[in-house]
Scaffold this motif. Structure first.
Motif, PDB file in Angstrom:
ATOM      1  N   ILE A 358       0.716  -0.764   0.275  1.00 15.50           N
ATOM      2  CA  ILE A 358       0.339   0.085   0.265  1.00 15.50           C
ATOM      3  C   ILE A 358       1.195   1.366   0.188  1.00 15.50           C
ATOM      4  O   ILE A 358       1.791   0.910   0.523  1.00 15.50           O
ATOM      5  CB  ILE A 358      -1.339   0.254   1.177  1.00 15.50           C
ATOM      6  N   VAL A 359       1.286   1.897  -1.352  1.00 11.70           N
ATOM      7  CA  VAL A 359       1.767   3.300  -1.319  1.00 11.70           C
ATOM      8  C   VAL A 359       1.185   4.674  -1.056  1.00 11.70           C
ATOM      9  O   VAL A 359      -0.257   4.697  -1.230  1.00 11.70           O
ATOM     10  CB  VAL A 359       2.506   3.047  -2.523  1.00 11.70           C
ATOM     11  N   GLY A 360       1.242   5.956  -0.571  1.00  9.39           N
ATOM     12  CA  GLY A 360       1.050   7.054  -0.371  1.00  9.39           C
ATOM     13  C   GLY A 360       1.869   7.499   0.636  1.00  9.39           C
ATOM     14  O   GLY A 360       3.103   7.545   0.902  1.00  9.39           O
ATOM     15  N   PRO A 361       0.547   8.409   0.758  1.00  8.78           N
ATOM     16  CA  PRO A 361       1.624  10.421   1.954  1.00  8.78           C
ATOM     17  C   PRO A 361       2.757   9.079   3.166  1.00  8.78           C
ATOM     18  O   PRO A 361       1.485   8.930   3.606  1.00  8.78           O
ATOM     19  CB  PRO A 361       0.936  10.887   1.655  1.00  8.78           C
ATOM     20  N   THR A 362       3.019   9.875   3.618  1.00  8.12           N
ATOM     21  CA  THR A 362       3.625   9.233   5.053  1.00  8.12           C
ATOM     22  C   THR A 362       3.521  10.246   5.889  1.00  8.12           C
ATOM     23  O   THR A 362       2.499   9.764   7.209  1.00  8.12           O
ATOM     24  CB  THR A 362       5.275   9.304   5.966  1.00  8.12           C
ATOM     25  N   VAL A 363       3.051  11.497   5.811  1.00  5.04           N
ATOM     26  CA  VAL A 363       2.262  12.360   6.814  1.00  5.04           C
ATOM     27  C   VAL A 363       1.420  13.502   6.254  1.00  5.04           C
ATOM     28  O   VAL A 363       1.458  13.990   5.112  1.00  5.04           O
ATOM     29  CB  VAL A 363       3.605  13.382   7.474  1.00  5.04           C
ATOM     30  N   PRO A 364       0.537  13.702   6.257  1.00  8.16           N
ATOM     31  CA  PRO A 364      -0.682  14.506   5.367  1.00  8.16           C
ATOM     32  C   PRO A 364      -0.700  16.288   5.407  1.00  8.16           C
ATOM     33  O   PRO A 364      -0.909  17.192   5.123  1.00  8.16           O
ATOM     34  CB  PRO A 364      -1.644  14.437   6.066  1.00  8.16           C
ATOM     35  N   LYS A 365       0.188  16.566   6.345  1.00  7.33           N
ATOM     36  CA  LYS A 365       0.657  17.916   6.464  1.00  7.33           C
ATOM     37  C   LYS A 365       2.363  17.952   6.451  1.00  7.33           C
ATOM     38  O   LYS A 365       3.264  17.890   7.113  1.00  7.33           O
ATOM     39  CB  LYS A 365       0.055  18.906   7.906  1.00  7.33           C
ATOM     40  N   LEU A 366       2.796  19.889   6.187  1.00 11.86           N
ATOM     41  CA  LEU A 366       4.288  19.683   6.565  1.00 11.86           C
ATOM     42  C   LEU A 366       4.315  20.470   7.253  1.00 11.86           C
ATOM     43  O   LEU A 366       3.711  20.666   8.575  1.00 11.86           O
ATOM     44  CB  LEU A 366       4.472  21.059   5.523  1.00 11.86           C
ATOM     45  N   PRO A 367       5.489  20.354   7.680  1.00 11.15           N
ATOM     46  CA  PRO A 367       5.950  20.573   9.268  1.00 11.15           C
ATOM     47  C   PRO A 367       6.103  22.144   9.646  1.00 11.15           C
ATOM     48  O   PRO A 367       6.009  22.721   8.784  1.00 11.15           O
ATOM     49  CB  PRO A 367       7.417  20.041   9.860  1.00 11.15           C
ATOM     50  N   HIS A 368       5.335  22.199  10.688  1.00  9.79           N
ATOM     51  CA  HIS A 368       5.593  23.647  11.011  1.00  9.79           C
ATOM     52  C   HIS A 368       6.735  24.513  11.629  1.00  9.79           C
ATOM     53  O   HIS A 368       7.174  23.308  11.768  1.00  9.79           O
ATOM     54  CB  HIS A 368       3.758  24.015  12.437  1.00  9.79           C
ATOM     55  N   LYS A 369       6.274  25.255  12.305  1.00  6.38           N
ATOM     56  CA  LYS A 369       7.009  26.491  12.288  1.00  6.38           C
ATOM     57  C   LYS A 369       7.620  26.690  13.827  1.00  6.38           C
ATOM     58  O   LYS A 369       6.892  25.822  14.637  1.00  6.38           O
ATOM     59  CB  LYS A 369       7.301  27.529  11.642  1.00  6.38           C
ATOM     60  N   ILE A 370       8.646  26.099  14.430  1.00  7.47           N
ATOM     61  CA  ILE A 370       8.870  26.032  15.971  1.00  7.47           C
ATOM     62  C   ILE A 370       8.150  27.049  16.529  1.00  7.47           C
ATOM     63  O   ILE A 370       8.473  28.791  16.118  1.00  7.47           O
ATOM     64  CB  ILE A 370      10.855  25.333  15.920  1.00  7.47           C
ATOM     65  N   GLY A 371       7.920  26.996  17.350  1.00  4.58           N
ATOM     66  CA  GLY A 371       7.501  28.108  18.228  1.00  4.58           C
ATOM     67  C   GLY A 371       6.174  28.240  17.741  1.00  4.58           C
ATOM     68  O   GLY A 371       4.905  28.648  18.909  1.00  4.58           O
ATOM     69  N   ASP A 372       5.785  27.331  16.419  1.00  5.64           N
ATOM     70  CA  ASP A 372       4.303  27.658  16.436  1.00  5.64           C
ATOM     71  C   ASP A 372       3.193  26.834  17.633  1.00  5.64           C
ATOM     72  O   ASP A 372       3.472  26.009  17.570  1.00  5.64           O
ATOM     73  CB  ASP A 372       3.527  27.168  15.225  1.00  5.64           C
ATOM     74  N   GLU A 373       1.900  28.130  17.450  1.00  9.20           N
ATOM     75  CA  GLU A 373       1.462  26.732  19.348  1.00  9.20           C
ATOM     76  C   GLU A 373      -0.366  25.745  17.986  1.00  9.20           C
ATOM     77  O   GLU A 373      -0.543  26.611  17.691  1.00  9.20           O
ATOM     78  CB  GLU A 373       0.886  28.444  19.896  1.00  9.20           C
ATOM     79  N   LEU A 374       0.418  24.781  18.568  1.00  9.27           N
ATOM     80  CA  LEU A 374      -0.639  23.453  17.925  1.00  9.27           C
ATOM     81  C   LEU A 374      -1.775  23.367  19.144  1.00  9.27           C
ATOM     82  O   LEU A 374      -0.848  23.155  19.642  1.00  9.27           O
ATOM     83  CB  LEU A 374       0.114  22.771  17.131  1.00  9.27           C
TER      84      LEU A 374
END
Ligand code: GLN
Length: 431
Positions: A358-374
């Motif tokens: 089964i093939v596809g994306p590993t992670v659905p989003k790009l990495p955020h900037k360090i310090g961004d509040e999630l």
């Protein structure tokens, strides 16, 4: 050379928590001596390893990036470490991670975040962010990480390197500080598939001291590196995996899938109905098993009582895990989660009856900037495509598919239990 890069860049990138140059040089000298004497050397001879801070290595501080264990000295080697040393691999030091491996960004480390060498200013992913970054920054050849819900594949994707989570039970967990023992696996990260194959040849084995390891012969993972043909293989893309992923990431991933087709693979489209169950099921099981694992950090044997010094995310898991574990709730939540886990496992295994990969994306989003509040939910959303392999116990790897605005994105490749070799074969097409 690696030592030079570390001297120059580690302060800024915060990748290695501890480096033992003298010990590494001593190991290198011992190998040179063997060669000079005409003695046989192991197949990892001269390869330099970084080790995630939750895998026991003698004479290093194994803190799991937590204040709880900041003075815990590794008093023994994990099985995987002994196996690397037996093949003359060199251990250079210990890499940064999310506290107790509970995270996807390496920001929850009590030693501060690690920078992504491939995308400056952004998180390297996690929880094995230090291990992925160490390889990406060329501070070592191979790094070991642990993967409970994606912690090897997620940072491999964000840092543009190769990461591999073996079949559950293929590699011994003896000596790993557990996050969630029914999901945890140790595995390698490297800049190329041959590094992954060599590391797997060393660490993948039955271990009589670890009751979940599988008996039986393991493949020679280097045997398929040169084939580069996927003739006769069927690969599947899952509509639901694409739907949850950002459009630009899908573009890069599709190009990588096209390469597999060019190498001879037949592509089919499949559907995975239980996608919405994956994150709730994973986190519920993770909270409960982690809560139980943390009961040994009560301040008697190891420095501090965990609740008094840990970070916010670890505390959240302990509190909710404790709540769910109370008897009156167990049937309501945990049992349901185990039922959901069976549904997910059955659906994935049924799918893998008909296709090889089964093939596809590993992670659905790009990495955020360090310090961004999630929010916690936003943070957990990174894991939706990686937790499936852990819930089902199947092998899964991530290899660089391409870039979006200069930021690496990964292609995830999953297979049936013990079909790890097929993943390596598909990955080698990219070299
Ligand atoms: N991000 C996931 C979590 O926080 C996975 C962690 C891991 O694989 N160690 O639990």
């Amino acid at each position: 050379n690696f030592i030079k890069v570390i001297d120059e860049k580690n302060e800024e990138l915060n990748i290695f928590l501890e480096v033992n140059k003298e010990s590494a040089l001593k190991q290198a000298e011992a190998i040179d001596k063997k060669i000079a004497n005409g003695e046989k050397v192991g197949f990892l001879s001269g390869l330099v390893f970084g080790i995630k801070a939750n895998i026991n290595v003698e004479d290093y501080i194994i803190s799991a990036a937590s204040k709880t264990l900041d003075n815990y000295f590794g008093s023994y080697n994990a099985t995987v470490i002994d196996k690397i040393l037996a093949e003359d691999g060199i251990i250079l030091g210990i890499t940064n991670m999310d506290e107790f491996a509970a995270g996807s960004s390496t920001e929850t480390s009590c030693f501060g975040p690690t920078q992504n060498p491939a995308a400056p200013g952004r998180i390297p992913g996690g929880s094995s962010g230090g291990s992925a970054a160490a390889v990406a920054a060329e501070m070592c050849d191979i790094a070991l990480g642990s993967d409970t819900g994606g912690s090897i594949r997620n940072p491999a994707s964000h840092c543009g390197v190769v990461g591999f989570k073996p079949t559950y039970g293929a590699v011994s967990r003896q000596g790993l500080l557990d996050l969630s023992m029914s999901l945890d696996q140790i595995g390698p990260l490297a800049n190329d598939t041959s590094g992954i194959a060599l590391a797997l040849n060393a660490i993948s084995d039955y271990d009589e001291t670890e009751c979940t390891t599988l008996k039986g012969e393991r493949s020679d993972f280097t045997s398929v590196l040169e084939e580069k043909s996927l003739e006769g293989m069927k690969i599947a893309v899952c509509k639901e995996f694409i739907d949850v992923t950002d459009a630009e990431i899908n573009v890069a991933v599709n190009k990588a899938i096209h390469k597999l087709v060019e190498a001879g693979a037949e592509l089919v489209e499949v559907s995975f109905d239980h996608i919405d169950l994956c994150l709730p099921t994973y986190y519920l099981i993770n909270y409960v098993e982690f809560f139980s694992a943390t009961r040994k950090y009560d301040g008697r044997d190891y420095g501090y009582r965990i609740e008094n010094v840990c970070g916010e995310e670890v505390l959240r898991r302990i509190e909710i895990g404790s709540y769910i574990s109370q008897k009156e709730y167990s049937g309501k939540f945990y049992k349901k989660a185990l039922q959901a886990r069976s549904l997910i496992r059955d659906e994935i295994n049924a799918m893998l009856e008909n296709v090889d990969l089964i093939v596809g994306p590993t992670v659905p989003k790009l990495p955020h900037k360090i310090g961004d509040e999630l929010t916690p939910m936003e943070m957990y959303a990174y894991d939706v495509l990686t937790v499936i392999a852990n819930l089902a116990g199947i092998p899964a790897g991530s290899i660089k598919a391409g870039e979006v605005d200069g930021i690496p994105v990964g292609l995830q490749i999953q297979a049936k239990p013990l079909d790890d070799l097929k993943i390596i074969k598909a990955m080698s097409v990219f070299e």
